[in-house]
Design a protein around this motif. Structure first.
Motif, mmCIF file in Angstrom:
data_model
loop_
_atom_site.group_PDB
_atom_site.id
_atom_site.type_symbol
_atom_site.label_atom_id
_atom_site.label_comp_id
_atom_site.label_asym_id
_atom_site.label_seq_id
_atom_site.Cartn_x
_atom_site.Cartn_y
_atom_site.Cartn_z
ATOM 1 N N ILE A 37 0.853 -1.083 -0.112
ATOM 2 C CA ILE A 37 0.130 -0.010 0.014
ATOM 3 C C ILE A 37 0.768 1.329 0.059
ATOM 4 C CG2 ILE A 37 -2.131 -1.011 0.950
ATOM 5 C CD1 ILE A 37 -1.545 0.381 3.660
ATOM 6 N N ARG A 105 2.848 7.528 6.080
ATOM 7 C CA ARG A 105 3.463 7.582 7.396
ATOM 8 C C ARG A 105 4.668 6.362 7.284
ATOM 9 N NH1 ARG A 105 -1.184 4.506 7.824
ATOM 10 N NH2 ARG A 105 -0.763 2.158 7.868
ATOM 11 N N PRO A 111 -0.673 2.525 12.550
ATOM 12 C CA PRO A 111 -1.841 3.702 12.354
ATOM 13 C C PRO A 111 -1.816 4.237 13.668
ATOM 14 C CG PRO A 111 -2.664 1.647 11.693
ATOM 15 C CD PRO A 111 -1.448 1.190 12.296
ATOM 16 N N LEU A 116 -7.145 5.838 13.177
ATOM 17 C CA LEU A 116 -8.028 4.781 13.523
ATOM 18 C C LEU A 116 -9.573 5.468 13.825
ATOM 19 C CD1 LEU A 116 -5.741 2.884 16.071
ATOM 20 C CD2 LEU A 116 -6.678 2.112 13.869
ATOM 21 N N LEU A 120 -12.762 4.730 11.784
ATOM 22 C CA LEU A 120 -14.039 4.068 12.463
ATOM 23 C C LEU A 120 -15.134 4.795 12.083
ATOM 24 C CD1 LEU A 120 -14.441 2.114 14.627
ATOM 25 C CD2 LEU A 120 -13.903 3.643 16.556
ATOM 26 N N LEU A 123 -16.160 3.797 8.473
ATOM 27 C CA LEU A 123 -16.718 2.594 8.541
ATOM 28 C C LEU A 123 -18.380 2.613 8.930
ATOM 29 C CD1 LEU A 123 -14.223 0.056 9.864
ATOM 30 C CD2 LEU A 123 -15.171 -0.039 7.681
ATOM 31 N N LEU A 126 -20.487 3.909 6.436
ATOM 32 C CA LEU A 126 -20.897 2.997 5.166
ATOM 33 C C LEU A 126 -22.478 2.676 4.976
ATOM 34 C CD1 LEU A 126 -17.612 0.580 4.965
ATOM 35 C CD2 LEU A 126 -18.272 2.577 3.512
ATOM 36 N N LYS B 18 -4.473 -1.064 5.489
ATOM 37 C CA LYS B 18 -4.817 -2.595 5.241
ATOM 38 C C LYS B 18 -5.362 -3.181 6.439
ATOM 39 C CE LYS B 18 0.052 -3.423 5.218
ATOM 40 N NZ LYS B 18 1.319 -3.629 4.499
ATOM 41 N N LEU B 84 -9.577 1.720 2.186
ATOM 42 C CA LEU B 84 -9.153 0.496 2.912
ATOM 43 C C LEU B 84 -8.842 -0.683 1.814
ATOM 44 C CD1 LEU B 84 -9.830 -1.739 5.493
ATOM 45 C CD2 LEU B 84 -12.216 -1.547 4.816
ATOM 46 N N LEU B 107 -3.222 -2.328 9.911
ATOM 47 C CA LEU B 107 -4.004 -1.701 10.878
ATOM 48 C C LEU B 107 -4.314 -2.953 11.939
ATOM 49 C CD1 LEU B 107 -7.060 0.821 10.646
ATOM 50 C CD2 LEU B 107 -7.110 -1.488 12.064
ATOM 51 N N ARG B 173 -23.260 -7.696 4.240
ATOM 52 C CA ARG B 173 -22.459 -6.483 4.193
ATOM 53 C C ARG B 173 -22.449 -5.740 5.595
ATOM 54 N NH1 ARG B 173 -22.606 -0.827 2.881
ATOM 55 N NH2 ARG B 173 -20.863 -0.338 1.570
ATOM 56 N N LYS B 177 -19.375 -5.182 7.873
ATOM 57 C CA LYS B 177 -18.995 -3.830 8.602
ATOM 58 C C LYS B 177 -18.966 -3.740 9.863
ATOM 59 C CE LYS B 177 -21.716 0.266 9.116
ATOM 60 N NZ LYS B 177 -23.183 1.212 8.257
ATOM 61 N N LEU B 180 -15.452 -5.133 10.964
ATOM 62 C CA LEU B 180 -14.258 -4.221 10.764
ATOM 63 C C LEU B 180 -14.554 -3.325 11.714
ATOM 64 C CD1 LEU B 180 -14.451 -3.941 6.938
ATOM 65 C CD2 LEU B 180 -12.800 -5.255 8.217
ATOM 66 N N ILE B 181 -15.659 -2.616 11.936
ATOM 67 C CA ILE B 181 -15.730 -1.762 13.177
ATOM 68 C C ILE B 181 -15.360 -2.556 14.716
ATOM 69 C CG2 ILE B 181 -17.452 -0.782 14.769
ATOM 70 C CD1 ILE B 181 -19.050 0.190 12.222
ATOM 71 N N VAL B 184 -11.518 -2.166 14.437
ATOM 72 C CA VAL B 184 -10.990 -1.075 14.605
ATOM 73 C C VAL B 184 -11.127 -0.403 16.092
ATOM 74 C CG1 VAL B 184 -10.678 1.331 13.675
ATOM 75 C CG2 VAL B 184 -11.096 -0.270 12.303
ATOM 76 N N GLU B 185 -12.141 -0.597 16.477
ATOM 77 C CA GLU B 185 -12.447 -0.378 18.088
ATOM 78 C C GLU B 185 -11.360 -1.193 18.872
ATOM 79 O OE1 GLU B 185 -16.712 -1.304 18.383
ATOM 80 O OE2 GLU B 185 -17.235 0.776 18.228
ATOM 81 N N VAL B 187 -8.444 -2.219 18.163
ATOM 82 C CA VAL B 187 -7.170 -1.588 17.864
ATOM 83 C C VAL B 187 -7.127 -0.413 18.682
ATOM 84 C CG1 VAL B 187 -5.353 -0.812 16.128
ATOM 85 C CG2 VAL B 187 -6.918 -2.823 15.534
#
Lengths: 126, 219
Positions: A37, A105, A111, A116, A120, A123, A126, B18, B84, B107, B173, B177, B180-181, B184-185, B187
């Protein structure tokens, strides 16, 4: 086959079909391996029409995809070429100054919390 | 270009990130990636220069070819500049050369699990634990698969208490989603727990996300 037992290096020329496009080279000439990437974009110089004269068709094709910022994975996926081949060809263009690498970066850095949170938000929308 | 702040394409904001989707064969990685993004083929090769030096006998080059590995590659644009990238990677150990590369700067990762073959998830869980890459386990609820409590799956996989394990339907979908949320939460929570959030917020501009990032906080 006389040289059969020997490992052949890049000087031996193409040994595997996809790498025929790179003259058999499996490593970027610069030695630097681009992340999937990593963002790349054509340099100002490569936007001059007569700059492309000396380029091979494959190099031209890749350069054409870099008119806007793209990632290495984008280029590999669009061309259907294996990542390894794309890396070698892109490294040529970078060495020639026709493509510049834009690092959002430092490579490999985690990240940031700011990114992040932004992800969030994206996402959830979406 | 007109109203753009600059007419140089090199200045177009673009923040890629990614996420890895790992799991055993047939667990639904392609389905998951396809449920939320446009899946495109991406090929890589078991690199001659790395994996096979000294082991591959090139005597019969005429018949011997390198293995081309196809990844599930998904791309999804969010907002103006966030992109993404999802990489679905085969779970077997012999593909770890790809994982090493893909997890670099990633990520995080989603380990997709099938309750009928939980053992297939072990290598991925082990790998991310050792690598220190944040991950969550998403249990794909196949039709006819035994329904487990995510807690039982957590115990079966011997997950650390803070690693989320959630149910999902890789075909939906919205479900993907949510996965993925959740990642990320997770992380973000690990990051804040590690006390690095203030530092990272201050460094937000370095991450190339100045467009929507909060202003740096004086610490």
């Amino acid at each position: 086959m006389p040289a059969g037992d020997k490992w052949v290096d890049r000087d031996a020329g193409p040994v595997v079909r996809p790498y025929a496009l790179t003259g058999g080279r499996t490593e970027p000439a610069s030695g630097a391996v681009l992340d999937v990437i990593t963002v790349i974009v054509a340099s100002r110089r490569a936007r001059e029409p007569d700059d492309w004269m000396e380029l091979s068709p494959e190099h031209r094709r890749l350069l054409g995809l870099c008119r806007r910022p793209v990632t290495v994975a984008d280029v590999a996926s669009t061309t259907g070429l294996p990542l390894g081949v794309v890396r070698v060809l892109l490294a040529d263009l970078i060495t020639q100054g026709r493509i510049t690498v834009r690092a959002p970066r430092p490579a490999g850095e985690e990240p940031s919390a700011a990114l992040l949170k932004e992800v969030l938000h994206g996402l959830r929308a979406l | 270009m007109g109203s753009a702040p600059s007419d140089d394409p090199a200045d177009i904001p673009f923040a890629p990130f990614k996420i890895l989707i790992a799991g055993g064969f047939g667990v639904g990685k392609t389905t998951l990636v396809g449920a939320i993004s446009e899946v495109r083929p991406l090929h890589t090769e078991e690199a001659l220069t790395r994996a096979s030096v000294g082991t591959d006998d090139l005597t019969g080059v005429g018949t011997k070819t390198t293995t081309t590995v196809a990844m599930d590659f998904g791309r999804l644009t969010m907002g103006t500049h966030l992109v993404l990238y999802l990489f679905g990677t085969p779970g077997q150990e012999r593909f770890w050369f790809m994982w090493d590369e893909l997890s670099f700067g990633a990520l995080g990762a989603v380990v997709l699990a099938d309750t009928r073959r939980l053992g297939d998830s072990f290598p991925a869980v082990d790998y991310f634990e050792r690598r220190g890459l944040p991950f969550i386990v998403a249990i794909n609820c196949f039709d006819g698969a035994p329904h487990y409590d995510p807690e039982d799956v957590r115990i079966a996989l011997d997950l650390d208490p803070q690693v989320p394990a959630i149910l999902c339907d890789a075909r939906e979908r919205d479900s993907v989603k949510q996965v993925l949320i959740a990642l990320v939460e997770h992380v973000l929570a690990s990051k804040i727990k590690n006390g690095s959030s203030a530092q990272d917020l201050a460094n937000g501009s370095r991450a190339g996300v100045t467009a929507q990032a909060p202003p740096p906080q004086p610490s």
